[in-house]
Every structure is written in C-alpha cells, then in structure tokens.
Design an enzyme around this catalytic site. Structure first.
Site, short mmCIF file in Angstrom:
data_model
loop_
_atom_site.label_atom_id
_atom_site.label_comp_id
_atom_site.label_asym_id
_atom_site.label_seq_id
_atom_site.Cartn_x
_atom_site.Cartn_y
_atom_site.Cartn_z
N LYS A 58 11.72 4.88 -46.00
CA LYS A 58 11.37 5.31 -47.37
C LYS A 58 12.45 6.16 -48.02
O LYS A 58 12.52 6.25 -49.24
CB LYS A 58 10.05 6.05 -47.37
CG LYS A 58 8.86 5.11 -47.15
CD LYS A 58 7.79 5.31 -48.19
CE LYS A 58 6.68 4.30 -48.09
NZ LYS A 58 6.14 4.12 -46.73
N SER A 309 9.80 0.29 -38.93
CA SER A 309 9.88 0.98 -40.23
C SER A 309 9.91 2.50 -40.15
O SER A 309 10.41 3.17 -41.04
CB SER A 309 8.71 0.55 -41.11
OG SER A 309 7.48 0.82 -40.47
C1 LIG Z 1 5.36 3.19 -46.29
C2 LIG Z 1 5.50 2.63 -44.94
C3 LIG Z 1 5.23 1.28 -44.67
C4 LIG Z 1 4.75 0.33 -45.73
O1 LIG Z 1 5.76 0.09 -46.69
P1 LIG Z 1 5.45 -0.66 -48.06
O2 LIG Z 1 6.73 -0.69 -48.78
O3 LIG Z 1 4.38 0.13 -48.77
O4 LIG Z 1 4.94 -2.02 -47.70
C5 LIG Z 1 5.43 0.82 -43.39
N1 LIG Z 1 5.84 1.64 -42.39
C6 LIG Z 1 6.11 2.94 -42.61
C7 LIG Z 1 6.57 3.76 -41.47
C8 LIG Z 1 5.96 3.48 -43.89
O5 LIG Z 1 6.22 4.77 -44.11
#
Ligand SMILES: *Cc1c(COP(=O)(O)O)cnc(C)c1O
Length: 324
Positions: A58, A309
C-alpha cells in the site's frame, strides 16, 4: 477543496509511478522455494511486498498519490480512513513529503496499529464503529480542514502505484504463465492487470479472495459490481464489500479467473511461509499462494508469480495461527 479527476489509469501512469517510487519504495525481492515448487508441481516466484516499507504494497499507491498533490493540497494535507495498512502507508508517505496527515480509525483498532500510525507522524482521530459513520466524519474533517481524502483502492494514482509491484516482478521474471494476486477492493489486482497487459500479454491473471467474501468473484461472473455484507474472515485486508468503480472494469476485462481460499488454507499458507521460507506474512498476504495451493487452477508445469501483499500481523495473533 481541489478535486482529482478520476481518469482511468493506463500503463503510462504505471511507468510514471515507477519513476516516482524509484529510490523511495523498496524493490522487494523475488523468493523461490523448492518445497513450494514440489507441492504445486509449478515453478513459483514469490514477490515479497511483506518486505515493503510499512510492511505492505500500500505504500506504493499512497506515495504515488501524495507525490502528485498540488502545492495547495500539500499545505493542507491528507486524510484517510483505515484501520489497516493504508493508514500506515499514508502516514509514512505524508511524512516523507512533509505534509500533515489525519487518519480516522475505529477507537477499538489494535493499539499497535494506532501507535505505528502515530509514530509516522500522523494525527489519529478515533470514532465509535458501532454508532458513528466514518465516511461522514472523514468528509466533515476534510471539508473543515481543506484536506484531501485519499481512498485505499478506487483512485487512479493509487491503482497505478500498486501496479508497480507486478511491474518489478514481470521485469525480474520473464515468461510467467500465471500471476496470482489477492483481492480486497481490487487496487492491487487492477494495477497488476495493467502491468501484465503491457509487459507480458501471455501471462494470465488470477484474483484470489477469501471464500467468505467472494464479492469480486460474484461480480466477475455477473458482469457488474456485486456488494456483500462485511465478510467474516481472518484476511482483514480483504474484508471489503465490493470492488471499485475504477478497479472493476479493469479486472473484468483483463483477469482470467477469480478464485477463493478458506481461512483454514490461509493458516496453512502462513505456517508454510514461516516454517519453509522464514518470512512473516499476514493472513491477507497469504491469499494468493493459498489460491495456488488449493488447486483452483491447474498450474502444473507452469511458471507462476505469487504476490505476497503484506506482513503486518499482531504477534500474539500470529502466534495463535502458528500454534493451531
Ligand atoms: C489492502 C490490502 C489488500 C487488498 O488490496 P486491494 O487493493 O484493496 O485489493 C491485500 N493485502 C494486504 C496486505 C492489504 O493491505
């Protein structure tokens, strides 16, 4: 208040985002694991955004957005509502760009998350999540203070920034057959889709959601945005109710399939990451690999990219997952 025009992002926007982030975001490593390859029958390449600044991808979208503020917007600052990784991403980006930041969080948000957000220099404004409406509070604050509200996924600059993670992976690993990406509001998947369409047209995108919150899968099948009640899942970064107005069309057009993983499969993936790969991954961050491992798509013999992510998880909670 300065309005931002919500233009659909393009690959040029991703390239511009990559230039803005160069030397500021980490170029995160791509890890391999023999046991991941053996258990899936594929060659798996893990893009480790759990090792990104603030512990999640993010930061990319937040910084890319704030870096494009006008001088007037910078002076007034940024406002966001989030109890999660978007809050920390906005707070650090604002500090790096020397602008004020207000983060609206539920008063019962984890103390560690509030502390981390304050440590990055943001002001935290709390609300009662059962009796107050965070969007109304945020809009009022933004209006009163002239601050610019930055949403967590449905914004062209956010999407372009998120797409730079997949860009790096596609640069580092040519010839991917598949790229698995977790899905909340779809910012990361939409950005990844734009990257793959331009850089690796043969690479098929697969979105992975928690089984309990498969609004994206439903939307993908229905051809329009389907909204669901807030799902109960350990993947707290994917507890969104619907894809966005900007993210949905990109996903609908460019994604091959949307699949799901259960909470149980997420826990197994977390344990795999800890035990075999020695990395801390948060439940949402394990979605993509859980989607590869549960066989929703036949990936045997293929080259498969997996986007991890994030890695922000309270240690006592994490310890319980590992001990289960
Ligand atoms: C925000 C987030 C997501 C989801 O991302 P989107 O762009 O809303 O689909 C997935 N994994 C983590 C760790 C996040 O912080």
């Amino acid at each position: 208040m300065t309005m931002t025009r919500l233009a659909v992002p393009t690959f040029d926007d991703l390239n511009a985002a990559a230039r803005r982030l160069e030397g500021i975001a980490h170029r995160t490593p791509v890890l391999r694991s023999t046991s991941a390859d053996e258990s899936t029958g594929a060659q798996v390449f893990f893009k480790c955004e759990n090792l990104q600044r603030t512990g999640a991808f993010k930061f990319r979208g937040a910084y890319n957005t704030l870096a494009q503020f006008t001088p007037e917007q910078r002076e007034r600052g940024v406002l966001a509502f989030s109890a999660g990784n978007h809050a920390q991403a906005i707070a650090l980006s604002a500090r790096l760009l020397d602008m004020p930041a207000v983060i609206v969080m539920p008063e019962d948000a984890p103390a560690t998350k509030m502390a981390a957000t304050r440590e990055y220099g943001a002001q935290v404004v709390t609300y009662n999540r059962y009796t107050e409406d965070r969007e109304a509070i945020s809009r009022r604050l933004a209006q009163e203070r002239g601050m610019t509200l930055v949403p967590p996924f449905d914004h062209p600059h956010v999407i372009a920034g998120q797409g730079t993670a997949a860009m790096e992976l596609l640069e580092d690993v040519p010839g991917l057959d598949y790229l698995f990406v977790c899905v909340g509001g779809g910012g990361l998947l939409a950005g990844s889709t734009l990257a793959a369409q331009a850089m690796a047209p043969g690479c098929r995108l697969v979105g992975v959601e928690p089984e309990a919150g498969n609004d994206g899968q439903q939307s993908f099948k229905a051809g329009h945005i389907v909204q669901i009640p807030t799902p109960h899942t350990i993947a707290d970064g994917a507890q969104t109710q619907a894809l966005g107005q900007l993210t949905f069309p990109i996903i609908a057009e460019g994604v091959e399939d949307m699949v799901t993983a259960t909470d149980e499969q997420l826990v197994q993936a977390l344990r795999f990451f800890a035990e075999r790969m020695k990395i801390v991954v948060e439940p949402t961050g394990a979605l993509a690999f859980a989607g590869v491992r549960n066989g929703s798509v036949d990936v045997r013999g293929k080259r498969v990219g997996v986007l991890i992510s994030g890695g922000n998880v309270d240690l006592p909670r994490y310890a319980r997952f590992l001990a289960e």
